[in-house]
Design an enzyme around this catalytic site. Structure first.
Site, PDB file in Angstrom:
ATOM      1  N   GLY A  43     -23.560 -49.663 -48.954  1.00 25.71           N
ATOM      2  CA  GLY A  43     -22.279 -48.973 -48.956  1.00 25.71           C
ATOM      3  C   GLY A  43     -21.067 -49.811 -48.621  1.00 25.71           C
ATOM      4  O   GLY A  43     -19.954 -49.474 -49.008  1.00 25.71           O
ATOM      5  N   GLU A  98     -18.928 -51.782 -41.861  1.00 28.76           N
ATOM      6  CA  GLU A  98     -19.684 -50.573 -42.198  1.00 28.76           C
ATOM      7  C   GLU A  98     -18.803 -49.642 -43.017  1.00 28.76           C
ATOM      8  O   GLU A  98     -17.587 -49.582 -42.802  1.00 28.76           O
ATOM      9  CB  GLU A  98     -20.141 -49.904 -40.897  1.00 28.76           C
ATOM     10  CG  GLU A  98     -20.993 -48.684 -41.056  1.00 28.76           C
ATOM     11  CD  GLU A  98     -22.356 -48.923 -41.660  1.00 28.76           C
ATOM     12  OE1 GLU A  98     -22.404 -49.257 -42.862  1.00 28.76           O
ATOM     13  OE2 GLU A  98     -23.360 -48.739 -40.964  1.00 28.76           O
ATOM     14  N   ASP A 102     -21.693 -42.526 -38.890  1.00 22.64           N
ATOM     15  CA  ASP A 102     -22.085 -41.124 -38.837  1.00 22.64           C
ATOM     16  C   ASP A 102     -22.649 -40.854 -37.444  1.00 22.64           C
ATOM     17  O   ASP A 102     -21.914 -40.498 -36.530  1.00 22.64           O
ATOM     18  CB  ASP A 102     -23.088 -40.828 -39.951  1.00 22.64           C
ATOM     19  CG  ASP A 102     -23.328 -39.343 -40.166  1.00 22.64           C
ATOM     20  OD1 ASP A 102     -22.990 -38.540 -39.271  1.00 22.64           O
ATOM     21  OD2 ASP A 102     -23.870 -38.973 -41.208  1.00 22.64           O
ATOM     22  N   LYS A 130     -17.034 -40.552 -38.429  1.00 23.90           N
ATOM     23  CA  LYS A 130     -17.220 -39.120 -38.153  1.00 23.90           C
ATOM     24  C   LYS A 130     -17.272 -38.967 -36.636  1.00 23.90           C
ATOM     25  O   LYS A 130     -18.327 -38.783 -36.047  1.00 23.90           O
ATOM     26  CB  LYS A 130     -18.511 -38.606 -38.790  1.00 23.90           C
ATOM     27  CG  LYS A 130     -18.470 -38.494 -40.279  1.00 23.90           C
ATOM     28  CD  LYS A 130     -19.748 -37.849 -40.780  1.00 23.90           C
ATOM     29  CE  LYS A 130     -19.765 -37.719 -42.282  1.00 23.90           C
ATOM     30  NZ  LYS A 130     -21.024 -37.093 -42.751  1.00 23.90           N
ATOM     31  N   PHE A 149     -20.172 -34.107 -45.948  1.00 23.76           N
ATOM     32  CA  PHE A 149     -20.915 -35.071 -46.747  1.00 23.76           C
ATOM     33  C   PHE A 149     -19.944 -35.706 -47.732  1.00 23.76           C
ATOM     34  O   PHE A 149     -19.432 -35.049 -48.626  1.00 23.76           O
ATOM     35  CB  PHE A 149     -22.070 -34.392 -47.497  1.00 23.76           C
ATOM     36  CG  PHE A 149     -23.047 -35.387 -48.046  1.00 23.76           C
ATOM     37  CD1 PHE A 149     -22.744 -36.152 -49.164  1.00 23.76           C
ATOM     38  CD2 PHE A 149     -24.271 -35.566 -47.427  1.00 23.76           C
ATOM     39  CE1 PHE A 149     -23.640 -37.078 -49.655  1.00 23.76           C
ATOM     40  CE2 PHE A 149     -25.184 -36.493 -47.924  1.00 23.76           C
ATOM     41  CZ  PHE A 149     -24.865 -37.249 -49.028  1.00 23.76           C
ATOM     42  N   ASP A 156     -22.907 -43.030 -51.239  1.00 19.63           N
ATOM     43  CA  ASP A 156     -23.656 -42.450 -52.339  1.00 19.63           C
ATOM     44  C   ASP A 156     -24.216 -41.070 -52.006  1.00 19.63           C
ATOM     45  O   ASP A 156     -24.274 -40.650 -50.857  1.00 19.63           O
ATOM     46  CB  ASP A 156     -24.826 -43.362 -52.698  1.00 19.63           C
ATOM     47  CG  ASP A 156     -25.934 -43.322 -51.651  1.00 19.63           C
ATOM     48  OD1 ASP A 156     -27.021 -42.809 -51.965  1.00 19.63           O
ATOM     49  OD2 ASP A 156     -25.718 -43.781 -50.524  1.00 19.63           O
ATOM     50  N   ARG A 162     -21.339 -44.267 -55.976  1.00 19.78           N
ATOM     51  CA  ARG A 162     -20.736 -45.334 -55.177  1.00 19.78           C
ATOM     52  C   ARG A 162     -19.495 -45.911 -55.858  1.00 19.78           C
ATOM     53  O   ARG A 162     -18.658 -46.511 -55.212  1.00 19.78           O
ATOM     54  CB  ARG A 162     -21.736 -46.471 -54.961  1.00 19.78           C
ATOM     55  CG  ARG A 162     -22.920 -46.123 -54.097  1.00 19.78           C
ATOM     56  CD  ARG A 162     -23.810 -47.356 -53.901  1.00 19.78           C
ATOM     57  NE  ARG A 162     -25.097 -47.047 -53.335  1.00 19.78           N
ATOM     58  CZ  ARG A 162     -25.357 -46.928 -52.033  1.00 19.78           C
ATOM     59  NH1 ARG A 162     -24.374 -47.081 -51.170  1.00 19.78           N
ATOM     60  NH2 ARG A 162     -26.560 -46.650 -51.605  1.00 19.78           N
TER      61      ARG A 162
END
Length: 177
Positions: A43, A98, A102, A130, A149, A156, A162
């Protein structure tokens, strides 16, 4: 592709502005240091690439594949290193790149690993955080987002989407089955 997007949370323009802002801060903070950007694949690719353009310092880029996600939308506490760094990091200044923080489990595990390997310093830059979902403090954050989400710009859903140039919220009907 837009049929899966409920809303655009962060636009392409906002992402570009955040990369410029973060790059400027990092340039100032890491002057005269031995900076290694460590991207956590997959990611991080668009973010690391755009961010690095705005860091006006000599730096090295390394990658790792570290996973705490095992399909779907849920995160697990199990961390797996699938691809490790190619160089030693002892006495070097590490900036973990990053896409999203999360739960923070992955970053915590990687930071602990780098401490045992003797890194001089370890900080985190994340495009998204988050904050309601974790208690990890990243030193550099592009955007704090709600616990939804999200996908696009490296993030992804089932290994797709992506390539979207923005961060969108996935329609609940696609993952709440």
């Amino acid at each position: 592709m837009n049929n899966v997007i409920e809303e655009i949370l962060v636009s392409e323009k906002q992402i570009a502005e955040a990369c410029k802002r973060l790059g400027s801060e990092i340039t100032k903070d890491y002057e005269n240091k031995d900076l290694v950007l460590v991207g956590l694949l997959k990611g991080c690719i668009p973010f690391l690439s755009d961010l690095a353009k705005h860091i006006e310092l000599p730096l090295e880029v390394q990658y790792m594949i570290v996973s705490s996600y095992h399909g779907g939308t849920a995160s697990s506490n199990e961390i797996q290193i699938k691809y490790d760094l190619e160089v030693p990091i002892k006495d070097r200044d590490i900036l973990l790149v990053e896409d999203i923080i999360d739960t923070g489990q992955t970053i915590k595990a990687v930071k602990k690993l780098f401490e045992t390997r003797g890194a001089k310093s370890i900080k985190v830059v994340s495009l998204l955080d988050k904050k309601d979902n974790n208690n990890l403090k990243a030193e550099y954050v592009g955007f704090t987002i709600p616990n939804k989400f999200v996908l696009g710009y490296g993030l992804d859903f089932q290994q797709k989407y992506r390539n979207l140039p923005y961060i969108g919220v996935l329609k609940k009907e696609f993952y709440d089955k």
